[in-house]
Structure formats: structure tokens, C-alpha cells
Motif scaffolding. Structure first.
Motif, PDB file in Angstrom:
ATOM      1  N   LEU A   1      -6.637  -6.089  -1.799  1.00 46.25           N
ATOM      2  CA  LEU A   1      -7.349  -6.350  -3.045  1.00 46.25           C
ATOM      3  C   LEU A   1      -7.319  -5.128  -3.959  1.00 46.25           C
ATOM      4  O   LEU A   1      -7.126  -5.250  -5.177  1.00 46.25           O
ATOM      5  N   ALA A   2      -7.498  -3.942  -3.360  1.00 44.28           N
ATOM      6  CA  ALA A   2      -7.425  -2.716  -4.166  1.00 44.28           C
ATOM      7  C   ALA A   2      -6.043  -2.559  -4.794  1.00 44.28           C
ATOM      8  O   ALA A   2      -5.921  -2.196  -5.968  1.00 44.28           O
TER       9      ALA A   2
ATOM     10  N   ALA B   1       7.235   0.497   9.033  1.00 41.01           N
ATOM     11  CA  ALA B   1       8.203   1.583   8.813  1.00 41.01           C
ATOM     12  C   ALA B   1       9.134   1.254   7.646  1.00 41.01           C
ATOM     13  O   ALA B   1       9.419   2.115   6.800  1.00 41.01           O
ATOM     14  N   THR B   2       9.590   0.005   7.587  1.00 44.67           N
ATOM     15  CA  THR B   2      10.477  -0.387   6.490  1.00 44.67           C
ATOM     16  C   THR B   2       9.760  -0.339   5.149  1.00 44.67           C
ATOM     17  O   THR B   2      10.306   0.141   4.142  1.00 44.67           O
ATOM     18  N   ASP B   3       8.523  -0.844   5.108  1.00 45.67           N
ATOM     19  CA  ASP B   3       7.759  -0.827   3.858  1.00 45.67           C
ATOM     20  C   ASP B   3       7.517   0.599   3.374  1.00 45.67           C
ATOM     21  O   ASP B   3       7.603   0.882   2.167  1.00 45.67           O
ATOM     22  N   ILE B   4       7.212   1.486   4.308  1.00 50.84           N
ATOM     23  CA  ILE B   4       6.986   2.887   3.935  1.00 50.84           C
ATOM     24  C   ILE B   4       8.260   3.494   3.360  1.00 50.84           C
ATOM     25  O   ILE B   4       8.247   4.162   2.309  1.00 50.84           O
TER      26      ILE B   4
ATOM     27  N   ARG C   1       3.726   3.904 -11.338  1.00 58.08           N
ATOM     28  CA  ARG C   1       2.382   3.496 -10.912  1.00 58.08           C
ATOM     29  C   ARG C   1       2.471   2.411  -9.822  1.00 58.08           C
ATOM     30  O   ARG C   1       1.733   2.459  -8.833  1.00 58.08           O
ATOM     31  N   ARG C   2       3.337   1.431 -10.017  1.00 58.69           N
ATOM     32  CA  ARG C   2       3.460   0.349  -9.027  1.00 58.69           C
ATOM     33  C   ARG C   2       3.964   0.879  -7.691  1.00 58.69           C
ATOM     34  O   ARG C   2       3.450   0.497  -6.626  1.00 58.69           O
ATOM     35  N   ALA C   3       4.969   1.740  -7.726  1.00 57.63           N
ATOM     36  CA  ALA C   3       5.509   2.283  -6.473  1.00 57.63           C
ATOM     37  C   ALA C   3       4.451   3.069  -5.718  1.00 57.63           C
ATOM     38  O   ALA C   3       4.350   2.978  -4.486  1.00 57.63           O
ATOM     39  N   ARG C   4       3.621   3.826  -6.439  1.00 56.91           N
ATOM     40  CA  ARG C   4       2.571   4.585  -5.768  1.00 56.91           C
ATOM     41  C   ARG C   4       1.500   3.655  -5.196  1.00 56.91           C
ATOM     42  O   ARG C   4       0.976   3.878  -4.097  1.00 56.91           O
ATOM     43  N   ALA C   5       1.163   2.589  -5.939  1.00 53.66           N
ATOM     44  CA  ALA C   5       0.179   1.628  -5.429  1.00 53.66           C
ATOM     45  C   ALA C   5       0.684   0.952  -4.158  1.00 53.66           C
ATOM     46  O   ALA C   5      -0.065   0.789  -3.181  1.00 53.66           O
ATOM     47  N   HIS C   6       1.950   0.570  -4.142  1.00 55.48           N
ATOM     48  CA  HIS C   6       2.513  -0.050  -2.943  1.00 55.48           C
ATOM     49  C   HIS C   6       2.573   0.944  -1.785  1.00 55.48           C
ATOM     50  O   HIS C   6       2.271   0.579  -0.631  1.00 55.48           O
ATOM     51  N   LEU C   7       2.941   2.171  -2.060  1.00 52.66           N
ATOM     52  CA  LEU C   7       3.022   3.169  -0.995  1.00 52.66           C
ATOM     53  C   LEU C   7       1.656   3.412  -0.371  1.00 52.66           C
ATOM     54  O   LEU C   7       1.525   3.469   0.866  1.00 52.66           O
ATOM     55  N   GLU C   8       0.626   3.533  -1.189  1.00 45.60           N
ATOM     56  CA  GLU C   8      -0.712   3.779  -0.655  1.00 45.60           C
ATOM     57  C   GLU C   8      -1.240   2.571   0.105  1.00 45.60           C
ATOM     58  O   GLU C   8      -1.980   2.714   1.083  1.00 45.60           O
ATOM     59  N   ARG C   9      -0.855   1.378  -0.336  1.00 47.36           N
ATOM     60  CA  ARG C   9      -1.245   0.189   0.427  1.00 47.36           C
ATOM     61  C   ARG C   9      -0.563   0.192   1.782  1.00 47.36           C
ATOM     62  O   ARG C   9      -1.179  -0.104   2.820  1.00 47.36           O
TER      63      ARG C   9
ATOM     64  N   LEU D   1       0.413   2.739   3.411  1.00 44.25           N
ATOM     65  CA  LEU D   1      -0.167   3.820   4.209  1.00 44.25           C
ATOM     66  C   LEU D   1      -1.495   3.422   4.826  1.00 44.25           C
ATOM     67  O   LEU D   1      -1.932   4.013   5.810  1.00 44.25           O
ATOM     68  N   GLY D   2      -2.166   2.445   4.242  1.00 40.24           N
ATOM     69  CA  GLY D   2      -3.475   2.037   4.741  1.00 40.24           C
ATOM     70  C   GLY D   2      -4.621   2.829   4.169  1.00 40.24           C
ATOM     71  O   GLY D   2      -5.768   2.681   4.603  1.00 40.24           O
ATOM     72  N   ARG D   3      -4.385   3.644   3.187  1.00 39.58           N
ATOM     73  CA  ARG D   3      -5.442   4.428   2.549  1.00 39.58           C
ATOM     74  C   ARG D   3      -4.875   5.012   1.265  1.00 39.58           C
ATOM     75  O   ARG D   3      -3.659   5.091   1.064  1.00 39.58           O
ATOM     76  N   LYS D   4      -5.780   5.446   0.407  1.00 36.66           N
ATOM     77  CA  LYS D   4      -5.365   6.140  -0.805  1.00 36.66           C
ATOM     78  C   LYS D   4      -4.962   7.548  -0.419  1.00 36.66           C
ATOM     79  O   LYS D   4      -5.603   8.206   0.405  1.00 36.66           O
ATOM     80  N   GLN D   5      -3.891   8.009  -1.025  1.00 34.87           N
ATOM     81  CA  GLN D   5      -3.429   9.352  -0.704  1.00 34.87           C
ATOM     82  C   GLN D   5      -4.501  10.376  -1.043  1.00 34.87           C
ATOM     83  O   GLN D   5      -5.231  10.251  -2.028  1.00 34.87           O
ATOM     84  N   HIS D   6      -4.591  11.375  -0.157  1.00 34.69           N
ATOM     85  CA  HIS D   6      -5.570  12.455  -0.268  1.00 34.69           C
ATOM     86  C   HIS D   6      -6.974  11.972   0.046  1.00 34.69           C
ATOM     87  O   HIS D   6      -7.930  12.710  -0.139  1.00 34.69           O
ATOM     88  N   ALA D   7      -7.147  10.700   0.520  1.00 39.32           N
ATOM     89  CA  ALA D   7      -8.460  10.240   0.946  1.00 39.32           C
ATOM     90  C   ALA D   7      -8.723  10.732   2.361  1.00 39.32           C
ATOM     91  O   ALA D   7      -7.835  10.867   3.176  1.00 39.32           O
ATOM     92  N   ARG D   8      -9.970  10.990   2.633  1.00 37.62           N
ATOM     93  CA  ARG D   8     -10.345  11.485   3.959  1.00 37.62           C
ATOM     94  C   ARG D   8     -11.318  10.511   4.609  1.00 37.62           C
ATOM     95  O   ARG D   8     -12.090   9.878   3.965  1.00 37.62           O
TER      96      ARG D   8
END
Length: 493
Positions: free
Chosen positions: A201-202, A405-408, A476-484, A486-493
Motif C-alpha cells: 500500500l505504501a 533476488a530477481t526483483d531486487i 522515483r518509481r524505481a526507488r519505490a519498487h526497490l524499497e518495496r 527490500l521490505g522497508r524504506k531505505q535508511h529506516a531502522r
């Protein structure tokens, strides 16, 4: 010497004194002594032995001790905490009227993160999916519940004595740990799957916001291009009146100006459509907040992605759906144990029978058991289905890891390429197109070049500005897909 009558009387008296006394009542057997009459007491039970006491504890205390342990910590609060950790935004209650989450001041100018916050706060679609957790928790409660014991009564009619029989499903106590463990793992699997759906959803909210920003940029580029074509048409018409240009140039320029105006209008319509889709994604489709929805321009995040190995390691540890696939294998293993335990069906039995004379007290409890002999049926169907489920879950887990792995890899490649194209186009190509268009227009105004040169240079510049918007949206789209992925927003803790 006494006389004869006196002697006879004396003998008769002695015989009477020595002869046994006879009763004048009829003959009957002697009766035992009767105890004093006391008030009637309840029918006593014989004191049970150790086996009866153990059976009573098993039947009564066992369900009480086990019935309150079928719970799981993976509830809605846990999902909200996980989403807060991964997206840095709170989960709202979709059952209340839509509103703005804390930290978002107005809906007329929202950023990319604001869109994610509003979607998690209001989305009715995600709220409906959260209801799945209630169903899995109900399955857990059902798995923890034990069947009720069966009490049968034979009334003392005719020669039959009163009998009470209590049957308790001992097999349910044996099978319960497998059922509860499988149901508890299913609850965790559903909860982690819902966390993954929250991440989806995010991502969808980010993509909808990106579409609006891209549509806004294209609309602005088309508006500027329409103004340029309008100016070209005006200059061409002036040169036609002065006799410095042929009529076909003026006619072509006027047609191009009208076409540019039409493309500008269509770009505006695409912007309105993108806003409507964003309203639906954010859960504001039928509220007054959505009527004034708008986006706020923000600089593109041009941070390069991490190395592939680091991303794969992070995804394997952070992806909720990967852990959910592992839990499905574990739950299938518990169900296999449950199916194996069904081979033996054991019932505890407690009979209560009177042992007194004429069916009277005391009543003696007689513990026992009842078991189905597994001679013909070893539950091959249930065990086979459970084994097939384990195999299916294991293969799906393997496929999921390969897909992750492929999606990443694909998302990282797309982000790297989008960043490179954006930098190249913005820093090199677009400035050259702008300079060529300015030179062509000045030469046309001075009469040094024909209208065709201006037409070609202006068209290239307009397409270039639209492409710049698309390149930014691609990043922007590529980064949104990559973070999805990854299972988290980049730099999130």
C-alpha cells in the motif's frame, strides 16, 4: 408317708418346672434388631481409588489448564508497530471517517511521504484486509477449544439398574498441541503477510503520487509548448502579411498551434485522472478532503543504491513475506503431526453403578478407556495431504526467494539506469536542445531560417522537456519498487 394324690401333684409340679416353655404365638423366623430411624441422606458414592481420581483430574482440570493458552502476540498492534518501524508512519482505523494523520497539515499540498501516511491512516481496502487477522485468530481459538465430554444416563426401568457413563475425548488432549501450534503459526503468517500488504500500500501510494507529479510536469511542459507554437503561428502570420513567408508555412504553423493546445488540454485531463486515482489510493475518494487534494513538488532523491549483495542480504532479513513463507512450512509440519495423531482415537470412560442390594447405594465410579484399533485405517488421506502441503510450501518458499533476488536485481538495475539517464539528459541533452531552439527561433525572426527549422527545433525541445519529467518519474518509481522489494524504506531502522 404321703398319700397317692399328693404324690401325683408333686410330680406334676416338678415336670412343669423342668419342661420347656412354649409360646402361644405363631411360629416365624427371628428378626434382626432394627437401628433407630434417621432422616434420609443422599445416595453415597464409594470413595474413588487412585485411577478414578486421576481420570477426574484429567477430564476436569486438563481442559481448564489448556483452554486458556491458545493466544498469539501477533495482533493488530503488532502489525501497526511493524509498519511504524518500516515505513515510519502510523496505522489508522479505517472504520472511522477519513481524516489527516498526525504530521500532515493540509491535503492541498502533500509530499510523497505524506501520501504514504494518509494511505495507511485511511485506506478502507487495507482495513478490509486487516479483518483477515480476526479470522485467523478465531481459528486459533477454535484450535485451542476441546470437545465437550459426553454424559449418558440409563434410568432404572424394570430390571435395569441406574447407570451413568461419562466419555471424555482423551485424543483431543493429545492432538491439541499440534492444532494450536499450527493455528498459532498461521496467525503469525497472516500477520506478516498483512505487514507486506501494508508495504504494498505504501508503494502504491508513492506510485500514485509520482503519477500525479509526472502528469503535472507534463501538463506544464505541454502548456509552455502550446504557448511557443502560438507565438510561432503569430510570427508566421505576420511574415505572411509582409510577403516574407509562403501561405503553407502560416497554415502549418496555425495547425501545429491548435494541436499543441489540444495536447495541453489532454495533459490537463491526465492530471485530473491521476489525482482521482490518488484520492482512491489514499482513501479520500468520497470525502471533502479529497476535493482539494494536491501534491507538493519535491526534489528527486538521487542517492545511488547500495551494492547488490548488501541489498539481497537486507531483503532476506526484512521481507515479511519471506518469513511468512517459512512459517507456512512450519505450520504444515505441525499439521502433519496432527494428522498422525489422528490414527489413534482414545476416549476416557467413567461408569458409575450402584453395588448395593436391590440397586441401592453405594455408587462406585469405575474408570476405563476406549480406543479405536487402527487395523484398517491409518489416516492415509490426512497424512498424504499434510505431506503434500509441506512439499508445496517448501517449493513456494524456494520460488519466493528466487523472485525476491530477481526483483531486487531488476529494481536496482532500473534505478541505476534511470539515474544515469536523468543525469545525462538534464546536464547535457536538454541544454543543447534549449540552445538549438533559441537559435532557430531567433534566426526565423530575423528571416535567416525557414519555418521548418523552427518547427523541428521547437518540437525537439518540447519532447525533451516531457522526457525530463518522465526521467524524474522513472527514478522515483524505481526507488519505490526497490524499497518495496527490500521490505522497508531505505535508511529506516
Amino acid at each position: 408317708m404321703p398319700s397317692a394324690p399328693a404324690a401325683s401333684a408333686a410330680l406334676a409340679s416338678d415336670a412343669a418346672s423342668t419342661a420347656p416353655t412354649r409360646s402361644t404365638t405363631p411360629l416365624r423366623s427371628p428378626e434382626p434388631a432394627r437401628a433407630p430411624v434417621t432422616p434420609r441422606q443422599p445416595t453415597p458414592l464409594a470413595r474413588p481409588g487412585g485411577a478414578a481420581m486421576a481420570f477426574a483430574c484429567l477430564v476436569v482440570l486438563g481442559p481448564l489448564l489448556l483452554g486458556c493458552t491458545a493466544t498469539s502476540p501477533y495482533d493488530r498492534d503488532w502489525i501497526a508497530a511493524e509498519l511504524q518501524r518500516t515505513t515510519r508512519h502510523a496505522l489508522g482505523d479505517a472504520t472511522r471517517p477519513p481524516s489527516l494523520p498526525p504530521g500532515v497539515k493540509q491535503a492541498s499540498a502533500i509530499g510523497e511521504d505524506d501520501a504514504v501516511a494518509i494511505a495507511l491512516w485511511n485506506s478502507a481496502a487495507f482495513g478490509a484486509e486487516l479483518a483477515q487477522l480476526g479470522a485467523s485468530q478465531a481459528d486459533l481459538a477454535e484450535a485451542g477449544a476441546l470437545p465437550n465430554p459426553t454424559l449418558s444416563v440409563l434410568f432404572p426401568i424394570g430390571p435395569r439398574q441406574l447407570e451413568l457413563t461419562l466419555l471424555a475425548p482423551i485424543s483431543a488432549l493429545i492432538q491439541r498441541p499440534y492444532r494450536v501450534d499450527a493455528a498459532r503459526l498461521d496467525v503469525e503468517r497472516v500477520a506478516r503477510g498483512l505487514v507486506q500488504r501494508g508495504l504494498d500500500l505504501a508503494r502504491d501510494a508513492r506510485l500514485a503520487w509520482i503519477d500525479v507529479e509526472a502528469a503535472r510536469g507534463r501538463a506544464e511542459a505541454r502548456r509552455q509548448l502550446a504557448g511557443t507554437w502560438k507565438e510561432v503561428a503569430r510570427i508566421t502570420h505576420s511574415r505572411l502579411d509582409a510577403g516574407d513567408a509562403p501561405e503553407f508555412e502560416s497554415t502549418t504553423a496555425e495547425a501545429d498551434a491548435v494541436d499543441a493546445f489540444d495536447q495541453s488540454e489532454r495533459a490537463g485531463t491526465e492530471l485530473s485522472a491521476a489525482l482521482e486515482r490518488l484520492r482512491l489510493t489514499l482513501g479520500l475518494a468520497d470525502t471533502a478532503l479529497g476535493q482539494h487534494l494536491g501534491t507538493r513538488a519535491a526534489p528527486v532523491d538521487e542517492t545511488p543504491p547500495a551494492e547488490e549483495t548488501s541489498l539481497l542480504t537486507s531483503a532476506a532479513a526484512a521481507r515479511p513475506d519471506v518469513r511468512a513463507a517459512e512459517l507456512r512450512i512450519e505450520a504444515a509440519g505441525e499439521r502433519l503431526g496432527w494428522e498422525k495423531s489422528k490414527i489413534f482415537n482414545l476416549l476416557g470412560r467413567l461408569d458409575v453403578k450402584p453395588v448395593g442390594t436391590l440397586g441401592g447405594p453405594p455408587l462406585v465410579p469405575l474408570p476405563g478407556g476406549q480406543i479405536d484399533l487402527p487395523i484398517f485405517n491409518w489416516n492415509p488421506g490426512g497424512r498424504g495431504r499434510a505431506e503434500a502441503e509441506i512439499e508445496t510450501a517448501a517449493l513456494q518458499y524456494q520460488l519466493l526467494r528466487q523472485s525476491v533476488a530477481t526483483d531486487i536485481r531488476l529494481a536496482r538495475l532500473q534505478l541505476v539506469q534511470a539515474l544515469a539517464s536523468l543525469h545525462r539528459f538534464r546536464e547535457t541533452i536538454l541544454p543543447l536542445l534549449e540552445r538549438a531552439a533559441d537559435i532557430a527561433l531567433q534566426s526565423f525572426e530575423n528571416g535567416a531560417e525557414s519555418y521548418l527549422v523552427v518547427l523541428d527545433a521547437t518540437r525537439r525541445l518540447g519532447d525533451g522537456r516531457v522526457r525530463l519529467v518522465d526521467f524524474e518519474a522513472d527514478v522515483r518509481r524505481a526507488r519505490a519498487h526497490l524499497e518495496r522489494h527490500l521490505g522497508r524504506k531505505q535508511h529506516a531502522r
